[in-house]
Design an enzyme around this catalytic site. Structure first.
Site, PDB file in Angstrom:
ATOM      1  N   TYR A   1       0.856  -1.183   0.000  1.00  0.00           N
ATOM      2  CA  TYR A   1       0.000   0.000   0.000  1.00  0.00           C
ATOM      3  C   TYR A   1       0.891   1.231   0.000  1.00  0.00           C
ATOM      4  CZ  TYR A   1      -3.632   3.314   1.500  1.00  0.00           C
ATOM      5  OH  TYR A   1      -4.504   4.377   1.586  1.00  0.00           O
TER       6      TYR A   1
ATOM      7  N   ASP B   1       9.322   2.867  -0.261  1.00  0.00           N
ATOM      8  CA  ASP B   1       8.276   3.510   0.508  1.00  0.00           C
ATOM      9  C   ASP B   1       8.537   3.169   1.977  1.00  0.00           C
ATOM     10  OD1 ASP B   1       6.073   4.257   1.906  1.00  0.00           O
ATOM     11  OD2 ASP B   1       4.602   3.338   0.565  1.00  0.00           O
TER      12      ASP B   1
ATOM     13  N   LYS C   1       4.205   9.039   8.785  1.00  0.00           N
ATOM     14  CA  LYS C   1       4.074   8.499  10.143  1.00  0.00           C
ATOM     15  C   LYS C   1       5.095   9.066  11.134  1.00  0.00           C
ATOM     16  CE  LYS C   1       1.870   4.432   8.172  1.00  0.00           C
ATOM     17  NZ  LYS C   1       0.442   4.453   8.477  1.00  0.00           N
TER      18      LYS C   1
HETATM   19  N1  PMP Z   1       2.835   3.997   2.334  1.00  0.00           N
HETATM   20  C1  PMP Z   1       2.771   3.094   3.311  1.00  0.00           C
HETATM   21  C2  PMP Z   1       3.811   2.004   3.361  1.00  0.00           C
HETATM   22  C3  PMP Z   1       1.780   3.150   4.272  1.00  0.00           C
HETATM   23  O1  PMP Z   1       1.718   2.225   5.228  1.00  0.00           O
HETATM   24  C4  PMP Z   1       0.821   4.200   4.214  1.00  0.00           C
HETATM   25  C5  PMP Z   1      -0.284   4.347   5.236  1.00  0.00           C
HETATM   26  N2  PMP Z   1      -0.522   3.321   6.080  1.00  0.00           N
HETATM   27  C6  PMP Z   1       0.930   5.131   3.179  1.00  0.00           C
HETATM   28  C7  PMP Z   1       1.953   5.003   2.263  1.00  0.00           C
HETATM   29  C8  PMP Z   1      -0.034   6.269   3.057  1.00  0.00           C
HETATM   30  O2  PMP Z   1       0.171   7.179   4.076  1.00  0.00           O
HETATM   31  P1  PMP Z   1      -1.011   8.168   4.536  1.00  0.00           P
HETATM   32  O3  PMP Z   1      -2.069   7.316   5.141  1.00  0.00           O
HETATM   33  O4  PMP Z   1      -0.331   9.087   5.511  1.00  0.00           O
HETATM   34  O5  PMP Z   1      -1.459   8.894   3.328  1.00  0.00           O
END
Ligand code: PMP
Length: 428
Positions: free
Chosen positions: A144, A239, A267
């Site tokens: 994700y 990511d 995060k």
């Molecule tokens: N990349 C990863 C690996 C994530 O775990 C998440 C959110 N859990 C995101 C991107 C997206 O981040 P956000 O919810 O702050 O938009």
């Protein structure tokens, strides 16, 4: 436990907010029941609207690595707020956090701050496309990267939970440029590259997957991806929204000794305020507006409150030489404890763990990709989730999520959690 007030608040929320929540996994759809409304939190504990105390293993889905309402972060935000909450003009603190991030993370010269992990990944891919002049991207099933269009192709996290890994609203035109690979399957990636020679701008990956449960990269998988990218002039995007400033000071790049071309953050980097960021070496970052042609912007980007929280958080992590070892030790202790009681109770399971990320799967085959993760028994997971909640332990409300260990957890909390698993295991 009684969740009367949470239930009432949810009914009210549902009238004016779709599904009663502002982000789908919060709705408890995967596990059933009513979401819990939080009143406040401190350290390792959440206090809900019914005055239940819960040990928190979600920690805002990652950011609260030092626990909730951590004093240095709270104080930094309060002090800043008194001096104005947004200017849309440069502030010194943006340079301070950028300098610190660049010093902590390997292989990056410049960093651009945005407001979420979604924005960070979306912008990183645009930059990769602009820089390479190529259109296609490779992503991995079950990973994700936020909810921007290019990523909602076999996406993990809530997208799996809600049965919409390919969301309506994403046009065929966009979807055709996202090629899908199997996590931990280098053959599969090689085939995709061969079949799309000269067309792939980047490979984006969670270096430790956290959105189909926690899945570590196997053996030389990441290293071979790096080599493939070099051979075919493809940019490698890590990511690190989950792994950044969590697995090590320098994230997964440092942990595995592999350099990515672009790194995405979210995060932890925001200390619990809405922050994302993406970073790379000068050659790539100078391709961004206003220096270069790739456009990216944000009214609230670099917001002073968000930067104050992030800077306070990174300072704490940078100054505590033992923090990442301590987190990994706590997580290992939890892992061993859970494994013992599940074995004692003859439960079929697999636990995956990297650093302070851990997940429990109710299946005994190795969990290495989306397919093997999806084999976990969801009925058992649901019972497990509600059983744990009843014991006062709040884990992610879906088997496709990772638990995030916070340093605020004491060994007493961990023992309490293991005892709760033992109690719940008898009911599974
Ligand atoms: N990349 C990863 C690996 C994530 O775990 C998440 C959110 N859990 C995101 C991107 C997206 O981040 P956000 O919810 O702050 O938009």
């Amino acid at each position: 436990m009684n969740y009367k007030r949470s239930s009432l608040l949810f009914v009210e929320a549902e009238k004016v907010i779709p599904g009663g929540v502002n982000s789908p996994v919060r709705a408890f759809k995967a596990v059933g029941g009513t979401p819990i409304f939080v009143k406040e939190a401190k350290g390792a504990y959440l206090y809900d609207e019914d005055d239940n105390r819960l040990i928190d293993y979600i920690n805002s889905w990652g950011p609260m690595i030092l626990g909730h309402a951590y004093d240095p972060v709270v104080n930094a935000v309060v002090d800043k707020a008194k001096k104005g909450t947004s200017f849309g003009m440069p502030t010194e603190i943006e340079t301070k956090i950028a300098e610190l991030a660049v010093s902590m993370v390997p292989n990056i010269d410049k960093i651009r701050f945005v407001n979420s992990g979604t924005e960070a990944c979306m912008s990183a891919v645009r930059l990769a496309r602009g820089f390479t002049g190529k259109d296609k991207i490779i992503k991995f099933a079950g990973c994700y990267h936020g909810h921007s269009d290019s990523f909602l192709i076999q996406a993990g996290s809530g997208a799996i939970t809600f049965g919409t890994p390919n969301s309506p609203g994403v046009t065929e035109g966009t979807a055709k440029d996202t090629l899908l690979a199997r996590y931990n399957d280098i053959e599969n990636v090689t085939q995709l590259i061969e079949a799309n020679k000269g067309e792939i701008a980047c490979i984006i990956i969670e270096p430790v997957a956290g959105n189909m449960g926690c899945i570590p990269p196997k053996g030389d998988f990441l290293k071979t991806l790096r080599t493939l990218c070099d051979t075919h002039s493809i940019l490698l995007i890590f990511d690190e929204v989950m792994t950044g400033f969590r697995l090590a000071k320098g994230g997964a790049q440092e942990l595995f000794g592999i350099d990515a071309d672009i790194v995405c953050f979210g995060k932890v980097i925001g200390g619990g305020l809405p922050v994302g960021a993406f970073a790379a070496r000068n050659e790539i970052m100078n391709y961004l507006a206003p220096l270069g042609p790739v456009y990216q912007a944000g009214t609230l980007s670099g917001n002073p409150l968000a930067m104050a929280a992030g800077l306070a958080m990174l300072n704490e992590l940078n100054n505590d030489v033992e923090i990442f070892n301590r987190l990994a030790e706590k997580t290992e202790y939890l892992h061993k404890g859970i494994a013992k009681v599940l074995n004692d109770n003859n439960i079929v399971y697999t636990v995956n763990r990297v650093g302070s990320m851990i997940s429990v799967h109710f299946d005994d085959s190795e969990v290495i990709d989306f397919e093997t993760s999806a084999k976990g028994n969801n009925d058992t997971f649901k019972k497990f989730f509600h059983g744990m909640l009843n014991e006062g332990v709040y884990i992610a409300p879906s088997a496709f999520e990772t638990w995030f260990i916070t340093d605020a957890l004491t060994y007493k909390d961990l023992d309490f959690t293991i005892a709760a698993v033992n109690t719940v295991a008898k009911t599974l």
